[in-house]
Enzyme design. Structure first.
Site, PDB file in Angstrom:
ATOM      1  CD  GLU A 121      33.374  13.782  15.990  1.00 19.35           C
ATOM      2  OE1 GLU A 121      33.640  14.838  17.227  1.00 19.35           O
ATOM      3  OE2 GLU A 121      34.089  14.005  15.095  1.00 19.35           O
TER       4      GLU A 121
ATOM      5  CD  GLU B  84      34.550  12.628   8.154  1.00 17.23           C
ATOM      6  OE1 GLU B  84      34.805  13.320   9.236  1.00 17.23           O
ATOM      7  OE2 GLU B  84      35.188  12.296   7.473  1.00 17.23           O
TER       8      GLU B  84
ATOM      9  NE  ARG C  11      34.540  20.686   8.648  1.00 22.99           N
ATOM     10  CZ  ARG C  11      35.204  20.016   9.177  1.00 22.99           C
ATOM     11  NH1 ARG C  11      35.946  18.593   8.547  1.00 22.99           N
ATOM     12  NH2 ARG C  11      35.178  20.490  10.708  1.00 22.99           N
TER      13      ARG C  11
ATOM     14  CG  ASP D  59      -1.634   1.058   1.419  1.00 26.13           C
ATOM     15  OD1 ASP D  59      -1.620   2.596   0.602  1.00 26.13           O
ATOM     16  OD2 ASP D  59      -2.551   1.163   2.376  1.00 26.13           O
TER      17      ASP D  59
ATOM     18  CD  GLU E 283      33.187  10.685  13.043  1.00 29.74           C
ATOM     19  OE1 GLU E 283      33.342  11.990  13.824  1.00 29.74           O
ATOM     20  OE2 GLU E 283      34.344  10.663  12.216  1.00 29.74           O
TER      21      GLU E 283
ATOM     22  CD  GLU F 261      35.382  17.432   5.894  1.00 30.31           C
ATOM     23  OE1 GLU F 261      35.100  16.274   6.406  1.00 30.31           O
ATOM     24  OE2 GLU F 261      36.665  17.424   4.775  1.00 30.31           O
TER      25      GLU F 261
ATOM     26  CD  GLU G  24      30.561  14.582  13.697  1.00 29.54           C
ATOM     27  OE1 GLU G  24      31.630  14.587  13.586  1.00 29.54           O
ATOM     28  OE2 GLU G  24      29.046  15.136  14.185  1.00 29.54           O
TER      29      GLU G  24
ATOM     30  NE  ARG H 246      39.912  19.266  10.958  1.00 27.27           N
ATOM     31  CZ  ARG H 246      39.339  17.723  10.958  1.00 27.27           C
ATOM     32  NH1 ARG H 246      38.875  17.031  10.716  1.00 27.27           N
ATOM     33  NH2 ARG H 246      40.802  16.909  10.256  1.00 27.27           N
TER      34      ARG H 246
ATOM     35  CG  HIS I 252      32.351  16.741   8.869  1.00 26.31           C
ATOM     36  ND1 HIS I 252      33.453  16.697   9.010  1.00 26.31           N
ATOM     37  CD2 HIS I 252      31.267  17.613   8.763  1.00 26.31           C
ATOM     38  CE1 HIS I 252      32.839  17.434   9.988  1.00 26.31           C
ATOM     39  NE2 HIS I 252      31.988  18.101  10.238  1.00 26.31           N
TER      40      HIS I 252
END
Length: 470
Positions: A212, A130, A360, A51, A220, A358, A132, A339, A269
């Site tokens: 973390e 990655e 983030r 359904d 993580e 990457e 977390e 970062r 990330h």
């Protein structure tokens, strides 16, 4: 793996039942179970009916019949059920035409991979998230007409240093000091290792696990990068395994981006690289050792980031994490090693094969199939249209003077804002029919009606603290 191989695998593992799974529109894994007698080679063409009107964001009740067709390549043995159970992920189709369903998240990822190949830019896109999460001991919450509350608890939480625990042995990581302390401060080493080994036991490659930054069990576990659709499949297995390992030990896991006030939120990330004929497209001699194509890819993500956030940060809670001036990477800039930028170029290795970008900003509340696909479509748009990302920002963004910081754009400040951005900026997603207008419109409608408006209409508990005595 062929259908015959799947039947042989079931026999070798003494499977008694088959669990058929698929992802709903917002991003929750769904399943139903059939006895082994109901699985034969024809099942991989005929599928199983269900359904579709009972699945969030899918069919109206007057057109509810749908099919899920198991993909033999996804067959695995479930590590938790009492009876030996084979699991397969299915693709959603119309029961009359057998056409694939546009709102099936896995189909969106499949079309995105096909579009990449059609462009000639590359033949494979690798995704490395990655993800977390938090491991809690207890969670209580309620939201009703006359009351609202939540209460989180963890034996590892810094707020429990004074609690009577008969005895309280201490060793509780302080706020923002949970990154890498050994036991007994880190109380979930064995639990995370069990999660990691369970992932490996079903064929998912894992690179590492660790505590973390936040107190109260933030964790993580990093999966090794895989092609887009495969990683979409792995992320749903990842969440399933992490939650169930925690559950059988009396803990609970959440991928909610910001469950704790004044401590780090939970991000995801996401590493992206494109390859062609076995060669990494993003390795070169430009900034930080990347290629011109990689810089254009960064330009595509930065240009479309506000719209992307509707998929990569798809909850109202996501924007409790994405707040300018705090720990989350909300600044639409790129850098090597920095970062605080939305896009980082990792510098752990000089190998061309390791060159990637990457992103983030995303968080793990997302539907992986859809979020990864949207990111890839932005990357491809950047390359196809040679979008210049501008100069890198190799400074601590949080230390910039106000006049310089004003030049750096930010990610959206709310889900409502990101949905508005998606409404205005989605043409890049429609290429190759990867996303359809139907998907975009339904996503905005569903999120607005079921998440934005209900949260916006409710009084917040902190408002009583601020305003009750006015």
């Amino acid at each position: 793996m062929s259908p015959k191989d799947v039947l042989d695998m079931a026999k070798e593992n003494n499977a008694r039942v088959v669990d058929i799974r698929f992802m709903d529109f917002p991003g929750i894994w769904q399943h139903f179970t059939v006895p082994m007698s109901e699985l034969d080679e024809a099942s991989f063409e005929d599928g199983y009916g269900f359904d579709g009107s009972s699945i969030r964001g899918w069919q109206p009740i007057d057109a509810s019949d749908m099919l899920v067709i198991p993909d033999p390549a996804t067959a695995k043995m479930d590590p938790f059920f009492e009876e030996p159970t084979m699991v397969m992920i299915g693709n959603i189709a119309d029961p009359l035409t057998h056409e694939k369903y546009t709102r099936d998240p896995r189909y969106i990822a499949q079309k995105t991979e096909a579009y990449l190949k059609s462009t000639g830019i590359g033949d494979t896109v690798f995704i490395g998230p990655e993800a977390e999460f938090f491991i809690f001991d207890n969670i209580r919450y309620e939201s009703s007409k006359n009351m609202s509350f939540y209460e989180i608890d963890s034996v590892e939480a810094t707020w429990n240093t004074g609690r009577e625990e008969a005895p309280n042995l201490g060793y509780k990581p302080r706020h923002k000091e949970g990154y890498f302390p050994v036991p007994p401060c880190d109380k979930f080493q064995d639990l995370r290792t069990e999660m990691m080994l369970t992932l490996e036991n079903i064929g998912i490659d894992v690179e590492c696990q660790h505590h973390e930054v936040a107190t109260a069990g933030q964790a993580e576990i990093d999966m090794r990068f895989k092609p887009l659709v495969q990683m979409g499949d792995q992320l749903v297995w990842f969440k399933y395994i992490v939650k169930n390992v925690a559950y059988r030990h009396g803990h609970t896991v959440t991928f909610m981006p910001k469950p704790l006030f004044e401590d780090n939120g939970t991000g995801m990330h996401t590493h992206v690289s494109i390859w062609k004929d076995g060669n990494p497209l993003f390795a070169g001699d430009k900034y930080a050792g990347v290629s011109q194509e990689a810089l254009y890819a960064i330009g595509g993500i930065l240009k479309h980031c506000k719209a992307l956030c509707a998929f990569t940060n798809p909850t109202t809670n996501s924007y409790k994490r994405l707040v300018p001036g705090f720990e989350a990477p909300v600044n639409l800039a790129y850098s090597s090693r920095n970062r605080s930028a939305a896009i980082r170029i990792p510098m752990y290795s000089a190998s061309p094969k390791a060159k990637r970008i990457e992103f983030r900003t995303p968080d793990p509340s997302c539907n992986g199939y859809i979020a990864f696909s949207a990111i890839v479509m932005a990357v491809l748009d950047g390359i196809e249209n040679k979008i210049d990302p501008g100069d890198p920002l190799d400074k601590n963004i949080y230390d910039l003077p106000p006049e310089e910081l004003a030049k750096v754009e930010s990610a959206p400040g709310s889900l409502e804002e990101s949905l508005a951005a998606l409404s205005e900026d989605h043409e890049f997603l429609l290429k190759g029919d990867a996303f359809t207008k139907d998907v975009i419109e339904k996503w905005i409608e569903y999120k607005t009606e079921n998440e934005v408006n209900p949260v916006r209409l409710r009084p917040h508990p902190h408002e009583f603290y601020l305003y009750y005595d006015i």
